[in-house]
Write a protein that holds these residues in place. Sequence first.
Motif, mmCIF file in Angstrom:
data_model
loop_
_atom_site.group_PDB
_atom_site.id
_atom_site.type_symbol
_atom_site.label_atom_id
_atom_site.label_comp_id
_atom_site.label_asym_id
_atom_site.label_seq_id
_atom_site.Cartn_x
_atom_site.Cartn_y
_atom_site.Cartn_z
ATOM 1 N N ALA A 5 33.846 34.718 37.892
ATOM 2 C CA ALA A 5 33.312 35.610 37.267
ATOM 3 C C ALA A 5 32.013 36.868 37.912
ATOM 4 O O ALA A 5 31.438 36.116 39.215
ATOM 5 C CB ALA A 5 32.104 35.385 36.319
ATOM 6 N N GLY A 6 32.040 38.004 38.692
ATOM 7 C CA GLY A 6 31.887 38.803 39.413
ATOM 8 C C GLY A 6 32.095 38.314 41.015
ATOM 9 O O GLY A 6 31.546 39.116 42.302
ATOM 10 N N GLY A 7 33.199 38.226 40.702
ATOM 11 C CA GLY A 7 34.318 37.926 41.707
ATOM 12 C C GLY A 7 35.980 38.332 41.884
ATOM 13 O O GLY A 7 36.748 38.394 42.251
ATOM 14 N N GLY A 8 36.244 39.067 39.947
ATOM 15 C CA GLY A 8 37.565 39.705 40.436
ATOM 16 C C GLY A 8 37.963 41.230 41.283
ATOM 17 O O GLY A 8 39.027 41.049 40.935
ATOM 18 N N ALA A 9 36.863 41.726 41.494
ATOM 19 C CA ALA A 9 37.297 43.045 42.720
ATOM 20 C C ALA A 9 38.579 43.926 41.442
ATOM 21 O O ALA A 9 38.496 43.707 40.589
ATOM 22 C CB ALA A 9 37.894 42.303 43.637
ATOM 23 N N ASP A 10 39.940 44.067 42.694
ATOM 24 C CA ASP A 10 40.495 44.545 41.887
ATOM 25 C C ASP A 10 41.790 43.596 41.432
ATOM 26 O O ASP A 10 42.937 43.827 41.697
ATOM 27 C CB ASP A 10 41.545 45.976 42.710
ATOM 28 N N GLY A 11 41.461 42.418 41.202
ATOM 29 C CA GLY A 11 42.154 41.587 40.811
ATOM 30 C C GLY A 11 43.712 41.303 41.326
ATOM 31 O O GLY A 11 43.038 41.202 42.820
#
Length: 233
Positions: A65-71
């Motif tokens: 969570a909080g680190g997914g950006a554009d996956g």
Amino acid sequence: MYSKLLLGLCLTAVVSSVSATTTISGTKDYGGATVGTSCDGSSESQSPVFVLTDGATIKNVVIKAGGGADGIHCLGSCTLSSVKWNDVCEDAATMKGGSGKTMNVSGGTALYASDKVFQHNGIGSTVNISGFYANTIGKLYRSCGNCASNGGPRKVNISNTTVANVSASVVGVNGNFGDVATITTLKVQGWKKGSPAICVNYKGVQSGSESSKIGEEWSSTACKVSTSNITAY
């Protein structure tokens, strides 16, 4: 005391952040490690956490969570096996591979996707989703409604998948581009026909305007699914 401290150290060791996109070729098994970069809300200019080259496989990874950006971006054919998103940022994964390419999603979970989990951009390609679980999402899958040089067909096959708390629809496709969604076994929390919509047909357009919703369809050319394929729970 010692065992708790050791466990804490072990858990810390498998959680990491990286500042740039990681490119994967071949097969990479993360062994359940948690990784991530950043998240700028729903900004579409974010870089992906991972780029999978043609033929690549990513396995057993948790995107924090909080680190997914554009996956995850899939540039050709690729496999996502037991990938978990603790909180989807923009999109969980985007299929960019073109004609004849396939993105296979096997197992895994996605939580809190305000828009969609899987974005499908590559024309002439297929996304297969099997054994997946998603909760608190807008859509599970959407074929691109207004990409540059937009067209089709794009195909999605969904089986043995479970979704909960869907705010828009499970699937969105562009029938005018020849897109086809085939759903065989889908469990939907609290489902009653029409709520949430299962497969919605859109009129896809070119970049610069917005696609328009035609509506939910059953056993149609674009939406190959019947009520017998859906189980409420």
